[in-house]
Structures are given as C-alpha cells and as structure tokens.
Scaffold this motif. Structure first.
Motif, PDB file in Angstrom:
ATOM      1  N   ILE A  91      18.795   2.043  14.926  1.00  0.00           N
ATOM      2  CA  ILE A  91      20.091   2.738  14.646  1.00  0.00           C
ATOM      3  C   ILE A  91      20.587   3.185  16.171  1.00  0.00           C
ATOM      4  O   ILE A  91      19.602   3.954  16.880  1.00  0.00           O
ATOM      5  CB  ILE A  91      20.214   3.657  13.636  1.00  0.00           C
ATOM      6  N   SER A  92      21.889   3.265  16.548  1.00  0.00           N
ATOM      7  CA  SER A  92      22.209   3.716  17.611  1.00  0.00           C
ATOM      8  C   SER A  92      22.277   5.400  17.552  1.00  0.00           C
ATOM      9  O   SER A  92      22.886   5.923  16.521  1.00  0.00           O
ATOM     10  CB  SER A  92      23.765   3.376  18.011  1.00  0.00           C
ATOM     11  N   ALA A  93      21.480   6.137  18.272  1.00  0.00           N
ATOM     12  CA  ALA A  93      21.717   7.673  18.151  1.00  0.00           C
ATOM     13  C   ALA A  93      22.736   8.155  18.981  1.00  0.00           C
ATOM     14  O   ALA A  93      23.161   9.364  18.787  1.00  0.00           O
ATOM     15  CB  ALA A  93      20.399   8.223  18.900  1.00  0.00           C
ATOM     16  N   VAL A  94      23.819   7.211  19.320  1.00  0.00           N
ATOM     17  CA  VAL A  94      25.085   7.587  20.314  1.00  0.00           C
ATOM     18  C   VAL A  94      26.212   7.373  19.059  1.00  0.00           C
ATOM     19  O   VAL A  94      27.082   8.326  19.104  1.00  0.00           O
ATOM     20  CB  VAL A  94      25.275   6.731  21.448  1.00  0.00           C
ATOM     21  N   THR A  95      26.337   6.320  18.279  1.00  0.00           N
ATOM     22  CA  THR A  95      27.290   5.972  17.380  1.00  0.00           C
ATOM     23  C   THR A  95      26.900   5.866  15.965  1.00  0.00           C
ATOM     24  O   THR A  95      27.860   5.740  15.222  1.00  0.00           O
ATOM     25  CB  THR A  95      28.025   4.716  17.824  1.00  0.00           C
ATOM     26  N   GLY A  96      25.616   5.820  15.756  1.00  0.00           N
ATOM     27  CA  GLY A  96      25.490   5.375  14.337  1.00  0.00           C
ATOM     28  C   GLY A  96      25.206   4.256  13.786  1.00  0.00           C
ATOM     29  O   GLY A  96      24.806   4.108  12.709  1.00  0.00           O
TER      30      GLY A  96
END
Lengths: 323, 323
Positions: A91-96
């Motif tokens: 999962i992107s930790a920047v955008t979810g």
C-alpha cells in the motif's frame, strides 16, 4: 494494481545473505525508527480448526508498506490442501492506494521467518559450532536450516519429528540440498543434548524442551509459538538462560514463550527485555562467554513482512521493466 | 483468485431495498449469532495526513468472510486524487484460501454505510416526515439521502456544507436524481431546527450539532465519527435523547459519539446500550411516541462489510457464469 504470483516471487526471492540482511535491517528499523506496527488482528474459525492473522507495519522512509493476510487451517490436509495460505498487499504510504498484490501463498513468510532465525543465531550463537538440531520436520524446519547455513558453518544436523515418514523425507532432502549429515533422533531430549544450536518449529501447546536438558554454550531459537495457546519451552528456561532475547517484547509477552513465563510469575510485564533489534542496531553479539546459554523468542513481526515484501516488489518490478 | 473491478461492482450493487435488507440482516446476525469480529486494525501515517483501517467479521453459516482494507489520505486532493481508497478480500472460512478481490475503491463501504443509515431511520425515525437534513455535502451525504428514500417518503432536503460550490453541486445533483427540493441552509442550526431526520456525514473533531437545537420528534443519525479524535454531536445529546442506539457498543465507546459522552462522565463503559441489531432482530421500531428524540451512532462494522461483500460476490459470480 500489480499482481505477482508465487512462481514469479520464488524466482526473485530466496533465502540468501541478501534476504537475511533485509530482515536484519527490519529489526534495526524496529529498534531505531518510529515504526507504526499495530497489534496483530486475528479471526478464529474453530469449527474448521482455522485462524486468519493480519500483520502490518509502516517503516518511515519507505513509500510503500505491507499488509499481510495469512491463514492456518489445520483440517485442510483432509481435503489434500496445505494448511497455510496467505498473501501480502503493498500500500502506498503517500496516498493510501493499494499498489501491488504478492500472491505468495505464505512463501515470503517462510523466508522472513527463517531469516529472523539466522539473524538471531548470528548475534547469539557461538561462532564455532558442529551440530544444529531441529525439532519439527516441516517446511519451516528446512528453511531455518538453509538460513542458518548463511551465518554459521556446520556439518551435522539432528532432527526430531513425530512422523517417521516426514522425518525420513527431511533427512533425504536436506542431505542432498545442503550437503550435511542428518541424523534422526528418537526424542527431543537427544536433539537438545547433542546440539549447539536448536531451532524449534512446532505448533506445540505444551513444552517440548525441558530446562534440565540445557547445557553450556547452547543457543535455542523458538519460533513456533505465535498465539496465546502455544508454548515450546519450559518457562523456566527463559529465566535460567544467560541471555533471553525477544523479537518484539510487546508481541512475545502476549503470543510467544514469554507469555507462559509471565503467567508463572517468572517475569513481569514491566521487566526490560532485550529485543533482537537492540543487537542488530548495535552490531554486537550478546554472549560474553562460549558457555553462555542463549534463547531467542520469535513470534514474527509486521516489520519483517514489510521489509521482505518491499524487497520482493523492487526485484519484481525491476524484472518487469527489464523484461 | 477472482478479481473484480469497481465498474463491474457498481453494475451489480446499488443502493436499493435489497442492499438495505442485506445490511439489516448483518445487524441481526451481529445481535443473534456468535460473529467473530476483532477490533479494527489501524495504521496512522501522520506525515501524509493518512490512515489505513482493516475491518473484518466472520458470520457463522457463510462459507466466505470479508477482510476490508480502507484508507483515507487527506492530502490527496493536492495530487488530484480522491482521499478514500480501499478494497475487500473474500476469504474461505473453510480452508483459509483467499477467493476473490473486490477492487471497489471504497464504493461498497459507501453503500453499506448509507444502508445502515436507512436501517437506523427505518427503526427509529417517525413514519411520517417532511424534511431530511444533511450536514456535509460529499459522496456519503448523497448516498445517505438515496438510501433514506427507500425507507421514508420526503420531499424536502436541507443541506449545510462549508464549501458553497460543493453544496450547489449537491443541490443540483440531488434535485435531478431524487426529484426532491433541496434548500441550502446557512448554518447547521437551521438544518437541525427545520428537519425531521438529520444525518451528519462530516469528519468533524468538534461537535457540529448542539443540544439546544433538538426538538420533539427529531431523529439524528451520526455516521461521521469512526476514530478516537472525531465527534459530531454534543455529548449531552446522547443523554437527553429518549432513545440512543449504537451500531456496536464496543466500537462506539471507543470510536463513536459515545466515546466523548463516556469521557465527560455522562455514560459508563458498563451501561447497557441498545444496539441496532437488537431492533432489527426484533423487527420492532424503538420510539413510543411521535415526540421522542432518537439518536443513532454509527461507526461502521466489519459485519456490514462481510454482508455487502458476499452480496456483491454472489451477484458477480452469477453474472460471470451466465455471461
């Protein structure tokens, strides 16, 4: 979303010095960074002798983090299916946004678990050893041996398992793939008494190793207990060991060997416990003498999952670009 | 593993009487069956103003259960991306195998959340109403109105939102799609004072509805608060309401409106609280008079997720077979 299957993943990720270093770094991160690692989520389905666990950890500095769903359904053998299943999601930790699925059927868990065993041995076991003992003769016992070979030299393996056929298969496979001599023990006691390092890889709910079998210089890695009802070591072993190390204190006090030791009043929740990340971040072995007895209590952490999943993802996407 | 995308899912699952009944049944299951629903798992990533939640529930009698991963990253608008993301996984409760992925980007959560609002209104609001008020003018405010139309007749809608442009869009869209008259209120107070049912759909961390605005016959559904720091209603509203109902007591006391009321000493953790499933399982409306003031506190449950995911899966696989 990118989706990768077990075969692709197995081509990119094996037990070797690189993956062991990846897992070692994960423990250092756990000890030195504000890693966000919530408690394990668990769904029990007792009517099918099954459980599903969810683990996750966000390691600051990485753009992705992993969420792992793993299951153990222990009646599956009746259907001719493996008991373990699982996948990891990145999962992107920047955008979810969910970015990738690793449909590894639990393979990456096997790798990161064995790698943690190697990291524990690297910092805790004697440098010079002769014999490694394993209790349990399943897949994880094989992976543990393979990983140990990357951090210690040994020629002899002692194995104990409850099913003769599986133990014989284990012997044959390990002798061929690792070039070691495998001896079959009649009892867990034999394994412990005659080994320098012992790895327990069982789903036991009663101790399989007794305190009276300990001997100077022994290192034990107990990696089987990862739930409230499991236990592989007599609780007093944690107390009499010269050095007892947990993967993550908060987890082992609930799910690992430490749980029984706390219940028996040998430890308190408030006791300070050395974590594996304390050793890896200081790059310092723990023993002060060749005679020290050392015990590592591993329950498996979301930090390892995120680390191995990121490693797999980076290799898989690089390959995809090149290909 | 079967993988379904948002467009396919949207074709099969909409807000209608069937999906509202599915969610109603989920609440009945929660009240009457030994549903296994562990606490929500949460990963906070404050540096990106984001959070990832994992919810799950196993409802005995179903061969599959859902595990939902949903995220809210509130800086995403700067990147031109929606803040919400998410997917659901369907896992076999018999073997633990992951069977299907519903890549719904949070759509099924919107549907099951709105359906819960309709179920609450069905059992709690007056039969005969004129005006529905919504506070917040986002996607969920739209879904809530649509769902309410399936359980109550009304011609007028009062809306309050902080951004004029979004409120005007809301008015235009709802008037066209539902054939209602939408009036724009200048304050939340206007909405509450002049409506029979009020739904709050905000991420507020301070109360947006004051106790002094309550009036006889009012029903409020507060569905915005689903985290420790959120709150939409003044805590005393829960105390002065004639009937206060939670989706699941254990959750609302930690994440819903009840949390603040407990913190202010108005309720105790030990107080018995009526849950929505108590109403649906008895098929009994809660109010004893048209003048009663009723409040529903919804945080969103893994039970709803499993129910809507199973419904979607059954329709999607049936379609796939027919197609």
């Amino acid at each position: 979303m990118l989706i990768f299957k077990e075969e692709e993943i197995k081509q990119q990720v094996t037990i070797n010095r690189e993956t062991i270093a990846v897992v070692e770094d994960a423990f250092t991160d756990l000890a030195t960074k504000p890693v966000e690692m919530p408690p394990i989520m668990r769904v029990d389905i007792p009517e099918n002798n099954g459980e599903v666990d969810v683990k996750t950890a966000y390691i600051p500095g990485h753009e992705l983090f992993a969420l792992k769903v793993s299951s153990g359904f222990f009646n599956n053998y009746k259907l001719g299916l493996p008991s373990a299943n699982g996948l990891m999601m990145l999962i992107s930790a920047v955008t979810g946004e969910p970015k990738a699925l690793l449909l590894d059927n639990g393979y990456l868990t096997d790798v990161r678990t064995a790698a943690a065993g190697a990291v524990a041995a690297k910092y805790m076991a004697n440098e010079s050893i002769t014999t490694v003992g394993v209790i349990g003769a399943g897949a994880q016992a094989r992976y543990q041996l393979k990983a140990l070979r990357e951090v210690r030299s040994f020629q002899h393996v002692l194995v104990y398992g409850p099913t003769e056929k599986r133990v014989l298969e284990f012997k044959e496979e390990m002798e061929e793939s690792l070039g070691v001599n495998v001896y079959i023990a009649d009892t867990p006691k034999q394994v412990v008494c005659d080994s320098d390092i012992v790895v327990t890889t069982t789903p036991a709910t009663e101790p399989v190793i007794k305190r009276e079998w300990l001997h100077p210089g022994l290192h034990i890695t107990a990696m089987g207990s990862d739930a409230e009802h499991k236990q592989e070591l007599e609780a007093s072993i944690l107390k009499v060991a010269d050095h007892y190390v947990a993967d993550v204190k908060k987890q082992v006090s609930r799910l690992g060997e430490l749980r029984s030791a706390i219940e028996e009043g040998l430890f308190s929740e408030r006791d300070s416990i050395v974590e594996l990340g304390d050793l890896t971040s200081n790059k310092t072995p723990i023993r002060t003498s060749e005679k020290d007895i050392t015990v590592a209590d591993l329950t498996g952490t979301g930090g390892q999952d995120t680390a191995i999943a990121l490693y797999a993802y980076n290799r898989l996407t690089k390959t995809a670009q090149l290909g």
